[in-house]
Design an enzyme around this catalytic site. Structure first.
Site, PDB file in Angstrom:
ATOM      1  N   SER A  26       1.943  -6.771  -1.688  1.00 36.54           N
ATOM      2  CA  SER A  26       1.586  -5.486  -2.276  1.00 36.54           C
ATOM      3  C   SER A  26       1.400  -5.635  -3.785  1.00 36.54           C
ATOM      4  O   SER A  26       0.528  -6.383  -4.226  1.00 36.54           O
ATOM      5  CB  SER A  26       2.645  -4.444  -1.920  1.00 36.54           C
ATOM      6  OG  SER A  26       2.181  -3.136  -2.205  1.00 36.54           O
ATOM      7  N   ASP A  85      -4.175  -1.155   7.200  1.00 37.06           N
ATOM      8  CA  ASP A  85      -3.237  -0.811   6.122  1.00 37.06           C
ATOM      9  C   ASP A  85      -3.358   0.676   5.787  1.00 37.06           C
ATOM     10  O   ASP A  85      -4.427   1.148   5.407  1.00 37.06           O
ATOM     11  CB  ASP A  85      -3.559  -1.662   4.894  1.00 37.06           C
ATOM     12  CG  ASP A  85      -2.468  -1.600   3.835  1.00 37.06           C
ATOM     13  OD1 ASP A  85      -1.683  -0.638   3.833  1.00 37.06           O
ATOM     14  OD2 ASP A  85      -2.412  -2.526   2.994  1.00 37.06           O
ATOM     15  N   HIS A 125       0.598  -2.013   6.405  1.00 38.13           N
ATOM     16  CA  HIS A 125       0.917  -2.607   5.106  1.00 38.13           C
ATOM     17  C   HIS A 125       2.006  -3.679   5.246  1.00 38.13           C
ATOM     18  O   HIS A 125       1.979  -4.697   4.567  1.00 38.13           O
ATOM     19  CB  HIS A 125       1.369  -1.507   4.146  1.00 38.13           C
ATOM     20  CG  HIS A 125       1.501  -1.959   2.729  1.00 38.13           C
ATOM     21  ND1 HIS A 125       0.449  -2.471   2.008  1.00 38.13           N
ATOM     22  CD2 HIS A 125       2.565  -1.975   1.894  1.00 38.13           C
ATOM     23  CE1 HIS A 125       0.851  -2.781   0.793  1.00 38.13           C
ATOM     24  NE2 HIS A 125       2.136  -2.508   0.690  1.00 38.13           N
TER      25      HIS A 125
END
Length: 784
Positions: free
Chosen positions: A653, A726, A760
């Site tokens: 991330s 995601d 994610h």
């Protein structure tokens, strides 16, 4: 000569012993009953197969729904329930349930005699109840609960339940027109409306129809013998929350107009009070569609917000109202006001308090004590106050501090389940309260329990964790802290729960969880400290393989795993917040699994991005990032642990974003692994992470921070991994796809792995195994 290839391969598995370790069962989740007499152990599932995530899902206004179950599509259920009495923890009873049970939404009754939960069946969610004393389970409903959005049920004080149900006569779901009936048109006629990026929003009238179809519920009362009584006719019910005495229900219902720009949390909603027969009592507020006017984090809705029940009274509503029209850019003496209104809700609401910052939290205690907190992002300040809801004496300031200061954190007040079934402040018999703190300090992290005198503001430490353990207090079983339950671990002992009494120096083990990865029993973990060139103190957790000796074995190929953090104060940026006495065992796709392959890992090296005064942290993001990375490299190389030419960097991330930036702006690293990152900040133009300014206010910062802008400088091999589905607002998969195309076009060595059906975070066994395989192979190729 350039060589671009498209690979069509099967899912891969990492080498042993990684394959054994990530398949180990995770430790259960532990929950105590309200009366603290029973302990639940909820067994988590193993990594599910990817077929589990291939079930149908529909994106609706910011969330994903499973149309077969009318519940969340990515719900991760428990697979079994064990229950034991605190008085005899050596005996655990496994609750008898159907085979392959998928358990969720677990709630104790107020009297701790019953436990409700849902079982997900192929066509929906059933409601079940366990009689704790008899050890018997009973199904209360067919698979007709509506869990599309919000909680599907709540207990009432008389051991009945209120439930959201799918309409019994519901017709089939609307079908999408084959031929569009009209163009899709959106128009804005002026006034600022900046929104951060969101995923899975409504896009057309058909999706609006699906939204109404799946979220429409009836509200019914259900007794323990299964009898159902209708309370509310079909509507878009978000929540139905009973008052502590069970005589009223706070009902949240959504309504049009819907939006294609923001998620359901911004949609209009009506909040009203009904009684336990469904009769309308009081209109609290009709909340309009929330449209933002600034990108400031402290912006809020106008009108009544945070509407809820006080936990220490039978039926008292409270809410907050902005005094600055919700706009943090306005200059006003006070930002928020706190109000309450007692049943039968016919009097004028009473203002209890107003604050200079934004109200951030309330803990109700008793008629003369409530604790309230206010916080402001721009200066990172927070204050805690004691207020007297009854006599409205002047508020008493308890703490005024920077919330970045972890060393000065006084802790959080301990709560208990009050006589009305709601969480309230726990008082000692002498009227003092307890503060449970994380215990960060220059000497390490040692959680503590303080007694705090509300009259004098004095604190008295009654307990603190001691070496070699990392231990924190989870529950007090009595008001004077004579008996407590702690969660304890060390570098060599796995985390377990213990019952401890002041009269007995020998704690009683309530759980006996074993080492899930004995292959890593010999790993070496060390909290290391070093300094950035400008004097800022930095730290990291250094992990070394089992039995490694630097004198004997020499430097190791080393991987940094990073994630930066913004600060407004240089002093607080260097504080130590990493515990050294924790039991370190990797799970899922943890980078620590590479310890089994002979790598050293520098985990979480602090990369503070500091902007003091009027300076914003991100204005010098790249420069500070490089300085922090340089200091970390100098440290591990200077120690003889790492070879300057065999250091890689990776992150997930914002850590993936950081990884590519460091590859672009330094030659410190020989390879990189960037997972599920965002690399072009012009695609998130109204703020990201800790950045409040929009692209047009800080254009140079957005461009300079974007590694996409500097892709031509990336020379080290880069592995890009991203979940194809995601749902994180700032990290659309297109971020990775576009960076890959840029790097490929510029002649870089780059590999892109898109994981079908993954979010994610990666959740299926196939995807997690494959990610580990990719990371091991990439490191072996470019660091060994």
């Amino acid at each position: 000569m350039a060589n671009s290839s498209t690979f069509d391969i099967s899912w891969q598995t990492p080498p042993e012993p990684i394959n054994q370790i990530f398949d180990a069962p995770p430790p259960p989740k532990v929950i105590l009953s309200p009366d603290r007499q029973w302990l639940l152990e909820l067994e988590k599932p193993f990594l599910p197969p990817i077929a589990f995530f291939a079930e149908p899902e529909i994106p609706l206004a910011g969330f994903l729904l499973n149309p077969k179950t009318n519940g969340p599509s990515r719900h991760n259920p428990y697979r079994s329930i064990k229950i034991k009495a605190i008085a005899s923890p050596e005996t655990a009873t496994t609750v008898t349930l159907p085979e392959n049970a998928r358990i969720g939404y677990i709630k104790w009754s107020n009297d701790s005699q019953k436990l409700a939960f849902t079982l997900t069946q192929p066509t929906g969610l059933e409601l079940w109840v366990l009689d704790v004393n008899q050890g018997k389970t009973k199904r209360l409903t067919e698979p007709v609960l509506n869990a599309a959005y919000g909680e599907p049920y709540h207990w009432l004080s008389d051991n009945t339940l209120i439930c959201k149900f799918i309409q019994s006569d519901r017709s089939p779901a609307p079908t999408e027109p084959v031929v569009p009936s009209a163009p899709l048109i959106q128009e804005h006629t002026g006034g600022k409306n900046p929104n951060r990026t969101y995923t899975n929003l409504l896009k057309n009238p058909h999706e609006e129809a699906l939204f109404e179809y799946y979220l429409t519920s009836t509200l019914e009362k259900v007794t323990l013998d299964g009898h159902r009584t209708s309370l509310v006719s079909p509507s878009l019910i978000h929540e139905a929350i009973p008052s502590p005495d069970g005589k009223f229900i706070l009902l949240y219902t959504l309504h049009r107009p819907f939006s294609y720009q923001v998620p359901v949390s911004h949609f209009p909603r009506n909040i009203q009070v009904i009684d336990d027969t469904g009769k309308f009592i009081y209109d609290v507020v009709d909340v309009p569609l929330y449209t933002r006017r600034t990108t400031k984090f402290d912006e809020v809705r106008t009108g009544r917000r945070k509407v809820y029940w006080r936990g220490d009274t039978k039926a008292t509503l409270y809410w907050v109202e902005a005094l600055d029209e919700g706009d943090p850019t306005r200059e006003v003496p006070y930002r928020d006001a706190l109000f309450e209104l007692d049943a039968p809700f016919t009097d004028t609401p009473k203002q209890l308090w107003q604050c200079e910052y934004r109200l951030s939290g309330i803990v109700w205690g008793r008629s003369d004590v409530a604790l309230v907190r206010e916080r402001w992002y721009d200066n990172r300040k927070e204050r805690a106050w004691r207020i007297d809801p009854t006599t409205q004496k002047p508020p008493q300031l308890l703490f005024d501090r920077s919330y970045e200061d972890k060393y000065g954190d006084p802790g959080s007040p301990l709560l208990k389940i009050g006589p009305l079934g709601y969480r309230i402040l726990r008082f000692a018999s002498d009227g003092n309260i307890y503060l449970n703190g994380g215990g960060a300090s220059p000497d390490g992290v040692y959680p503590f329990l303080d007694k705090f005198n509300l009259e004098t503001g004095n604190t008295h430490r009654i307990w603190q964790c001691q070496d070699p353990y990392y231990e924190d207090i989870c529950y007090l079983l009595d008001d004077d802290a004579q008996t407590v339950i702690t969660h304890r671990q060390s570098q060599t002992e796995p985390p377990n729960y213990f019952l401890q009494t002041k009269s007995n120096n020998s704690p009683i083990a309530l759980t006996h969880y074993q080492d899930p990865a004995p292959q890593l029993a010999g790993i070496q973990k060390e909290l290391v400290k070093y300094q950035r060139a400008d004097g800022v103190q930095l730290s990291a957790n250094l992990y070394l393989p089992p039995n490694y000796d630097s004198t004997r074995d020499g430097p190791l190929p080393t991987l940094f795993w990073v994630y930066p953090e913004e600060f407004k104060d240089k002093e607080f940026a260097g504080q130590l917040t990493k515990a050294t006495n924790t039991f370190s065992r990797p799970s899922r796709d943890s980078i620590l699994l590479l310890l089994t392959q002979g790598y050293a890992i520098l985990s979480g090296p602090t990369l503070p991005i500091i902007g003091e005064g009027d300076t914003e942290p991100n204005d010098t993001y790249v420069e500070q990032l490089v300085a922090g990375a340089q200091a970390a490299v100098d440290y591990v190389v200077g120690r003889g642990i790492a070879d300057q030419n065999k250091i890689g960097i990776g992150g997930h991330s914002y850590g993936g974003f950081t990884t590519v930036n460091l590859l672009a702006h330094t030659d410190l690293f020989q390879m990189g692994i960037a997972r599920s990152g965002a690399y072009n900040r012009t695609l998130t133009p109204f703020g990201f992470q800790g950045e409040q300014r929009d692209f047009w206010q800080a254009q140079n910062t957005y461009i300079h921070m974007s590694p996409f802008t500097h892709a031509a400088k990336v020379k080290a091999p880069l592995l890009l991994i991203h979940g194809a589905n995601d749902t994180n607002g700032g990290t659309y998969p297109i971020q990775t796809e576009r960076l890959y195309e840029a790097l490929k076009g510029l002649g870089a060595t780059v590999r892109m792995v898109m994981l079908p059906l993954e979010d994610h975070g990666y959740r299926s066994r196939e995807a997690v195994a494959h990610v580990l395989w990719e990371m091991v192979n990439w490191c072996d190729r470019y660091l060994k």
